[in-house]
Design a protein around this motif. Structure first.
Motif, short mmCIF file in Angstrom:
data_model
loop_
_atom_site.label_atom_id
_atom_site.label_comp_id
_atom_site.label_asym_id
_atom_site.label_seq_id
_atom_site.Cartn_x
_atom_site.Cartn_y
_atom_site.Cartn_z
N ARG A 332 -27.89 -38.90 -33.33
CA ARG A 332 -27.18 -37.62 -33.29
C ARG A 332 -26.32 -37.46 -32.05
NH1 ARG A 332 -30.71 -32.70 -31.63
NH2 ARG A 332 -32.17 -33.66 -30.21
N TYR A 333 -26.50 -38.35 -31.08
CA TYR A 333 -25.69 -38.23 -29.86
C TYR A 333 -24.43 -39.08 -29.93
CZ TYR A 333 -29.95 -36.03 -28.32
OH TYR A 333 -31.04 -35.20 -28.24
N SER A 335 -22.15 -38.78 -32.44
CA SER A 335 -21.27 -38.14 -33.42
C SER A 335 -21.05 -39.03 -34.62
CB SER A 335 -19.89 -37.87 -32.85
OG SER A 335 -19.91 -37.17 -31.75
N GLU A 362 -29.63 -33.13 -38.07
CA GLU A 362 -28.24 -33.33 -37.70
C GLU A 362 -27.43 -33.79 -38.93
OE1 GLU A 362 -26.56 -32.55 -35.28
OE2 GLU A 362 -24.74 -33.79 -35.30
N CYS A 366 -24.40 -31.76 -40.86
CA CYS A 366 -23.06 -32.32 -41.11
C CYS A 366 -22.78 -32.43 -42.61
CB CYS A 366 -22.93 -33.69 -40.47
SG CYS A 366 -23.06 -33.65 -38.69
#
Ligand code: AGP
Length: 610
Positions: A332-333, A335, A362, A366
Motif C-alpha cells: 500500500r505504500y 501506490s 487499500e 482503490c
C-alpha cells in the motif's frame, strides 16, 4: 478443527463433557455446545466464543443427566455464531448430532428435505445430518444412522443421540478421526485422545467406514453397512502433552504429517464428481466477472507470500492472466496501479495479519475486488474480502507454517483451474488430467514422509554449518524461498534462496569449501540449466543436496553429493511435494540444535501489528 466428546455412564455428563472439550482447546475453536438427556428430554446449550461463555450459560441452568455429547466448532460452513454451533437437532428436537468434517452434498440433501417441509435454522452442513437421521428413523437409531450416512458424501466423524433410545450413543467415522474410550460402566467418544485421557486409557480407534454403538456396559463395533467387526483395544501410555501432539514430539512435526489430510480436505467437494472440472460454489464472483479481470495482484506476508509466488505461476500458466506479487507491508505504500479489471488476491493462514489486512483495505479503497485465501472462517480477512476460498488445513499451532502453506497451494491450483475453465485456456481433458494428478498428491506426500529418517541425517549435518543456500529455477525458486525461510525461522541458521541463474551475478562469491547448497531440480525443461548452475557451485567447493524427481537419480548422481527424490507429478504441482523434504530438514535441524521448534525466538504465530 472441531472437537468431539461424548459420554454414556452413571456420572453427571456435563462436567465430563466440558472438561473433555477444554482438553481440546489447544486445537483452536470459535464456538462450543453440549447436548444432554435430562429429565425434560434432549436439551442443548451452545454458544459462540470461548468455553468460558458456555460454562457461564450452564452455571445458572446446568444440564443434568448421565448421557451427553459436546463439541467445539472451527467454522467451515457458515460463520461462527450461536445457531451454527453444535450440537444440532431436527425439527422434532428428538435427535442431536455433533460432527467433524464436511458433507459435500449437503446443499442437495438440504433442498430435498426443504421440499418435504423441513425448516433449517443454521447455515451448517451438520444440521442436515440430524434432519436426515430423523427422516430415516423407524424405531432403530443404528439403522437410521446407517441409512442417513449412505446418502452423505464427504468426511464425517459423528456422535448421535436420540430421545427415543436414551441408553445409546452412536458414533461413526468416515475420513475424520474418532475414538471410543472404554471404562467400567461408562463409555466415551472423542475426536482426540486428550479429551478422555483423564478417564480411560483403553480405546478403540475407528477406521474409515466404521461405527460403534455404545451403551453403559458395551461397545458394539460394525461397518457402516452393519457388518459386525472386532478390533484390538489400544492402551494409551502417552502423557497429556504427547497426546495433544497426536504422539509426535512437536506440533510442527504433527502438522507436517497432517498434510495429506489437509490436501484431501481442501480438495474435497471442489472437484466435480466425474473429476473433469473444478467447482467453487463459495465464490460470489461469476465466471463472467472472472473473465473480465485482466490482471492480478497477489499480496501476503512470509510463507503465505511464498504460496502466492507459486500462485503467480499457476494463474499465469493455467488462466493466462498476468500476475504481480507483493509483500503486504510494501503494497500500500507503493501506490499500486489498481484498475477496475484488477483482481487482488490476499493470502493469510490466520486471516488476522495486520499488513495483509491493511493491503486488503487499500485494494478495496482503490476499487478492486478482493479474493481471500485463508484458513480461518470468520477472521477479519475472511469477513472483509469480497470472495473467500477457505483452506481446510485445520488449526495450525506451530509458529512455522507447513500444512497451511501447502493447503494454500492446493487453493491456488483449484482457483487457477477454475479460471482456466472460465477463460477456455485449458480444455476439459487437460483439466481432468491435472485434477487426477492432484488427487494423487496426498499419497505421494505420505511416501515422502515415510523417508523422514533419511532427511534427519542430512539435517544433522546441515545443523553444523552457519550458512547455506537454496537454489532453484522457475517454480522451484518459489519453493527455495520457502525452504530457506523455514530453516531460518526455527534453526536460526543463516540461509539465502537464490534463483539459480542469478548466483553468478554476485552471490557465488559466498560459496566456499563445504558450504551446503540445496538445489531444487524438479522442472524438467530447466534441468540442464540447473546442472550448469550446480557445477558453478561445486567448482567452488559447495556440498550439494539435490531435490529431484523419482527416476532421475542415475543422471543426477553425477552432479550432486546427495539427492532426495520426490514422487513424479506434473511440473506445476511439484511445489506441493518438494517443499515437504525442506520442512522436514528444517524441523530436524532445529531439533539437532536444541531449539524450541514450535515457538522460535522473536516470532509470533499471528502478527497483528504493522
Ligand atoms: C511462516 O512460517 C511464518 N510463521 C510467517 O511467515 C507467516 O506465514 C506470516 O506471518 C503470515 O501469516 P498469515 O498467513 O497468518 O497471514
Amino acid at each position: 478443527m472441531c472437537g468431539i466428546v461424548g459420554y454414556i455412564g452413571n456420572r453427571e455428563s456435563q462436567p465430563i463433557l466440558l472438561e473433555g472439550l477444554k482438553k481440546l482447546e489447544y486445537r483452536g475453536y470459535d464456538s462450543a455446545g453440549i447436548a444432554v438427556f435430562t429429565e425434560q428430554g434432549l436439551e442443548i446449550t451452545k454458544t459462540v466464543g470461548r468455553l468460558a461463555n458456555l460454562e457461564g450459560r450452564l452455571s445458572g441452568d446446568p444440564l443434568r443427566g448421565t448421557v451427553g455429547i459436546g463439541h467445539t466448532r472451527w467454522a467451515t460452513h457458515g460463520k461462527p455464531s450461536d445457531v451454527n454451533s453444535h450440537p444440532h437437532t431436527d425439527n422434532t428436537l428428538k435427535f442431536s448430532v455433533v460432527h467433524n468434517g464436511i458433507i459435500e452434498n449437503y446443499l442437495e440433501l438440504k433442498e430435498e428435505l426443504m421440499h418435504k417441509g423441513h425448516r433449517f435454522l443454521s447455515e451448517t452442513d451438520t444440521e442436515v445430518i440430524s434432519h436426515l437421521i430423523a427422516v430415516e428413523y423407524e424405531g432403530d437409531i443404528v439403522k437410521a444412522v446407517q441409512r442417513a450416512v449412505s446418502k452423505m458424501r464427504g468426511a464425517f466423524a459423528l456422535g448421535v443421540l436420540t430421545e427415543y433410545e436414551p441408553d445409546k450413543l452412536v458414533a461413526v467415522r468416515y475420513a475424520s478421526p474418532l475414538i471410543i474410550g472404554v471404562g467400567e460402566g461408562e463409555k466415551y467418544i472423542a475426536s482426540d485422545i486428550p479429551a478422555i485421557l483423564e478417564h480411560t486409557r483403553d480405546i478403540y480407534i475407528l477406521n474409515d467406514g466404521e461405527m460403534a454403538v455404545l451403551t453403559r456396559d458395551s461397545v458394539q463395533l460394525m461397518t457402516i453397512e452393519g457388518n459386525l467387526i472386532s478390533k484390538e483395544m489400544f492402551h494409551v501410555d502417552w502423557d497429556l502433552m504427547t497426546a495433544e501432539k497426536g504422539g509426535f514430539d512437536h506440533f510442527m512435526l504433527k502438522e507436517i504429517h497432517e498434510q495429506p489430510k489437509a490436501y484431501r480436505d481442501t480438495m474435497r467437494g471442489r472437484m466435480s464428481e466425474d473429476g473433469r472440472s473444478v467447482v467453487l460454489p463459495e465464490l460470489k464472483m461469476t465466471p463472467d466477472m472472472l473473465r473480465g479481470f485482466k490482471r492480478v495482484h497477489i499480496v501476503a506476508c512470509g510463507t503465505a507470500m511464498h504460496a502466492g509466488l507459486v500462485g503467480k505461476t499457476v494463474i499465469e500458466q493455467l488462466a493466462r492472466v498476468p500476475v504481480e506479487t507483493d509483500v503486504a507491508s510494501e503494497y500500500r505504500y507503493r501506490s499500486p496501479i489498481i484498475t477496475p479489471d484488477t483482481l487482488v488476491i490476499v493470502v493469510s493462514q490466520s486471516g488476522e495479519t495486520a499488513d495483509t489486512l491493511a493491503a486488503l483495505r487499500e485494494a478495496q479503497r482503490c476499487g478492486a475486488r478482493v479474493l481471500a485465501i485463508t484458513n480461518v472462517v470468520g477472521s477479519s480477512v475472511a469477513r472483509e474480502a469480497d470472495d473467500v476460498i477457505i483452506t481446510l488445513a485445520g488449526p495450525e499451532i506451530a509458529v512455522a507454517s507447513t500444512k497451511a502453506y501447502t493447503s494454500q497451494l492446493i487453493a491456488f491450483y483449484l482457483f487457477g483451474l477454475y479460471w482456466a475453465q472460465a477463460n477456455g485456456t485449458k480444455n476439459e481433458a487437460e483439466i481432468a488430467h491435472i485434477l487426477a494428478a492432484m488427487e494423487s498428491l496426498p499419497e505421494q506426500v505420505e511416501k515422502i514422509l515415510a523417508q523422514a529418517e533419511v532427511l534427519k541425517g542430512v539435517a544433522e549435518s546441515i545443523s553444523r554449518h552457519s550458512s547455506l543456500f537454496f537454489i532453484g529455477r522457475g517454480i522451484d525458486y518459489a519453493v527455495a524461498l520457502e525452504g530457506s525461510l523455514k530453516l531460518k525461522e526455527i534453526s536460526y541458521i543463516h540461509s539465502e534462496a537464490y534463483a539459480a541463474g542469478e548466483l553468478k551475478h554476485g552471490t557465488l562469491a559466498l560459496i566456499e569449501e563445504g558450504v551446503p547448497v540445496i538445489a531444487l531440480m524438479t522442472q524438467e525443461e530447466l534441468y540442464e540449466k540447473m546442472l550448469s548452475n550446480i557445477k558453478e557451485t561445486k567448482a567452488r567447493g559447495a556440498h550439494v543436496l539435490g531435490i529431484i524427481n523419482e527416476g532421475s537419480e542415475g543422471e543426477t548422481a553425477k552432479s550432486v553429493d546427495r539427492q532426495f527424490a520426490i514422487p513424479r507429478t506434473l511440473p506445476i504441482l511439484t511445489p506441493a511435494l518438494s517443499v515437504v523434504p525442506l520442512q522436514l530438514l528444517s524441523y530436524y535441524a532445529s531439533l539437532a540444535l536444541g531449539h524450541d521448534v514450535d515457538k522460535p525466538r522473536n516470532l509470533a504465530k499471528s502478527v497483528t501489528v504493522e
